[in-house]
Design an enzyme around this catalytic site. Structure first.
Site, PDB file in Angstrom:
ATOM      1  CE  LYS A 121     -15.606  -5.201  -6.865  1.00  0.00           C
ATOM      2  NZ  LYS A 121     -14.272  -5.618  -7.421  1.00  0.00           N
TER       3      LYS A 121
ATOM      4  CE  LYS B  43      -5.860  -0.019 -12.557  1.00  0.00           C
ATOM      5  NZ  LYS B  43      -5.081  -0.036 -11.329  1.00  0.00           N
TER       6      LYS B  43
ATOM      7  CE  LYS C 110     -10.528   2.961  -5.154  1.00  0.00           C
ATOM      8  NZ  LYS C 110     -10.039   1.629  -5.140  1.00  0.00           N
TER       9      LYS C 110
HETATM   10  P1  AMP Z   1      -9.811  -1.796  -4.639  1.00  0.00           P
HETATM   11  O1  AMP Z   1     -10.410  -1.032  -3.661  1.00  0.00           O
HETATM   12  O2  AMP Z   1     -10.869  -2.370  -5.897  1.00  0.00           O
HETATM   13  O3  AMP Z   1      -8.574  -1.741  -5.191  1.00  0.00           O
HETATM   14  O4  AMP Z   1      -9.685  -3.429  -4.328  1.00  0.00           O
HETATM   15  C1  AMP Z   1      -8.904  -3.863  -3.191  1.00  0.00           C
HETATM   16  C2  AMP Z   1      -9.154  -5.191  -2.682  1.00  0.00           C
HETATM   17  O5  AMP Z   1     -10.541  -5.471  -2.220  1.00  0.00           O
HETATM   18  C3  AMP Z   1      -8.988  -6.427  -3.812  1.00  0.00           C
HETATM   19  O6  AMP Z   1      -8.417  -7.395  -3.265  1.00  0.00           O
HETATM   20  C4  AMP Z   1     -10.346  -6.664  -4.232  1.00  0.00           C
HETATM   21  O7  AMP Z   1     -10.726  -7.802  -4.700  1.00  0.00           O
HETATM   22  C5  AMP Z   1     -11.330  -6.289  -2.815  1.00  0.00           C
HETATM   23  N1  AMP Z   1     -12.554  -5.811  -3.243  1.00  0.00           N
HETATM   24  C6  AMP Z   1     -12.901  -4.517  -3.499  1.00  0.00           C
HETATM   25  N2  AMP Z   1     -14.343  -4.284  -3.537  1.00  0.00           N
HETATM   26  C7  AMP Z   1     -14.743  -5.288  -3.255  1.00  0.00           C
HETATM   27  C8  AMP Z   1     -16.258  -5.869  -3.205  1.00  0.00           C
HETATM   28  N3  AMP Z   1     -17.042  -5.046  -3.348  1.00  0.00           N
HETATM   29  N4  AMP Z   1     -16.335  -7.137  -2.748  1.00  0.00           N
HETATM   30  C9  AMP Z   1     -15.419  -7.962  -2.464  1.00  0.00           C
HETATM   31  N5  AMP Z   1     -14.144  -7.610  -2.480  1.00  0.00           N
HETATM   32  C10 AMP Z   1     -13.943  -6.310  -2.838  1.00  0.00           C
END
Ligand code: AMP
Ligand code: TRP
Length: 332
Positions: free
Chosen positions: A194, A111, A197
């Protein structure tokens, strides 16, 4: 009963990956554990957040969790900054954990990037706040994905060092709870990326706020390859888009990838996509509707969160009082 603590950052644009990879799993933990779910706004500001957006995203995440089935009466859902015990314990842990330990954290390196000297002190100390989140409640189990394992390991080291330094058996060592085959949901535009967002194309993801028509449209437009669906799961290694869509079908229907392959073997994508869209709408549309209902009434969300914070404080405050006594602080 064993106690779960889990944190989620209030970042906007919750999508199908967040739902299948995180939110849905927490909802299921509620049957077997006493659960404390925390929207970690203090972690969020380790990177710059627009104040108005931070508020909006905090309510959006709360609405998504409530809509997906988090039971805020039986369990606790609250916002981190509304319980000051987290900050109090984080400071104590800043004085227990070692700089060398934090220097090894790969997430900080990722980060902070090349501009380490310019990163906030909070971003560096972030894992100590996470340790405080968990240990302020003496949580026994923490559901973690791959990316947070190192931080949980640090929380265990910090708990152990505190116990050792002060000659007490105070903190339990929190255990990671690795949740079943973590479904990694990939982008609808590129099966090798992946779902995220931050992808600039909204067609790459299904948002938890998308209505039925939008979900159908996005799945109809999802990238595929020209072949019919594969006969065996082994073929999926060469076909990322097919693998992703079948994986989403498997996760949404609570079955396995093998079952999905068997069911749609040899069919054209068009027929499969229609069934997938029906299933996605059946699962997600009720959550979407409920989420909208909550978001239309922010005062209700705020009241639920305030009630959660007061119940969270009721658990943490006697624990913090004992910690302060152990450390040698005079009681106020
Ligand atoms: P983030 O939005 O990256 O902060 O992720 C928040 C939570 O959602 C975390 O527990 C991630 O592991 C899960 N997560 C985010 N993107 C994915 C994805 N494409 N597939 C599965 N889990 C996800
Ligand atoms: N660091 C976690 C993340 O970025 C969020 C988090 C904060 C957390 N405190 C926690 C997760 C305590 C589990 C337990 O996803």
């Amino acid at each position: 009963m064993n106690r779960i603590f889990s944190g989620v950052q209030p970042t906007g644009n919750l999508h199908l990956g967040n739902y299948l990879g995180a939110v849905r799993n927490w909802v299921r933990l509620q049957n077997d554990y006493e659960c404390i779910f925390c929207i970690v706004d203090m972690h969020a500001i380790t990177l710059w957040q627009e104040p108005a957006e931070l508020k909006a995203h905090t309510r959006e995440v709360a609405a998504a969790m409530l809509a997906a089935g988090v039971d805020a009466k039986k369990h606790i859902l609250f916002v981190q900054s509304q319980n000051h015990d987290h900050a109090q314990l984080a400071w104590i842990f800043n004085c227990v954990a070692r700089i060398g330990w934090l220097n090894r954290m790969t997430q900080f390196k990722d980060k902070a990037g090349k501009h380490r000297e310019n990163a906030s002190v909070g971003l560096f100390a972030y894992p100590n706040l996470m340790s405080a989140d968990i240990l302020a409640y003496k949580a026994t189990h923490v559901p973690v994905g791959e990316d947070q394992k190192q931080h949980l390991e640090l929380a265990r080291d910090t708990a152990q060092k505190f116990n050792g330094d002060y000659g007490v058996e105070f903190f339990p060592l929190p255990e990671p709870l690795i949740l079943g085959a973590a479904s990694r949901v990939m982008s609808l535009r590129d099966g090798q990326k992946k779902m995220s967002k931050s992808d600039e194309s909204d067609y790459s993801r299904i948002n938890m706020t998308d209505d039925a028509a939008t979900i159908e449209l996005k799945l109809r437009k999802a990238k595929t390859d020209p072949l019919p669906l594969p006969e065996t799961a082994a073929e999926l290694a060469q076909r990322p888009e097919a693998a992703n869509l079948l994986g989403i079908w498997a996760a949404l229907s609570d079955s396995t990838l093998e079952a999905a392959v068997a069911r749609f073997a040899g069919q054209p994508f068009s027929a499969f996509k229609k069934e997938l869209a029906d299933l996605a709408v059946a699962v997600l549309a009720p959550i979407n509707a409920e989420m909208k209902r909550y978001l239309a009434d922010p005062a209700e969300i705020d009241a639920i969160l305030r009630d959660g914070a007061s119940r969270a404080r009721a658990i943490s405050s006697p624990i913090i009082a004992q910690i302060e006594d152990i450390v040698g602080f005079l009681r106020a």
